[in-house]
Scaffold this motif. Structure first.
Motif: not given
Length: 125
Positions: A30, A89, A114, A116, A118
């Motif tokens: 993350v 999450k 932000e 994301t 991976w």
């Protein structure tokens, strides 16, 4: 003789427990990118370090690295590794310490980060 048996037992136990480690290639990476308010990077880093101490206690936490942009310390990046993306999450995002940080961060962050996700494709050493 008893000492020798004890040492051998401990050695064998260590071998088997190290074999039970989860495959880190399946972990989620993350990336969290923050932008601080002007002249608030020191406050942001201080508060992030406090938050990280609580996050480290969570289930499914593997590791976390805090990075600061060398040319602009208002850019902060967290490189996090978790062994369960759904946990991150859902439960992680609802923890009391993270919810408190979100509210308090309005004093030193320019906005929400932000985030994301991976997956490891290959590892080179």
């Amino acid at each position: 003789m008893k000492k020798l048996v004890l040492i051998l037992t401990l050695f064998i136990s260590c071998i088997f427990t190290s074999c039970e480690k989860k495959d880190s290639a399946n972990n989620v990476i993350v990336i969290v990118e923050y932008q601080t308010l002007q002249n608030k990077s020191v406050d942001a880093i201080t508060e992030l370090k406090k938050l990280i101490e609580e996050v480290k206690k969570e289930d499914h936490f593997v590791s976390l690295k805090l990075h600061v942009d060398q040319s602009d310390n208002s850019n902060i990046l967290l490189y996090e590794e978790w062994d369960d993306e759904l946990y991150y999450k859902n439960q992680h995002m609802k923890t009391e310490h993270l919810q408190k940080f979100i509210v308090e961060s309005q004093a030193f962050l320019a906005g929400p980060p932000e985030i994301t996700f991976w997956k490891v494709n290959a590892v080179y050493k």
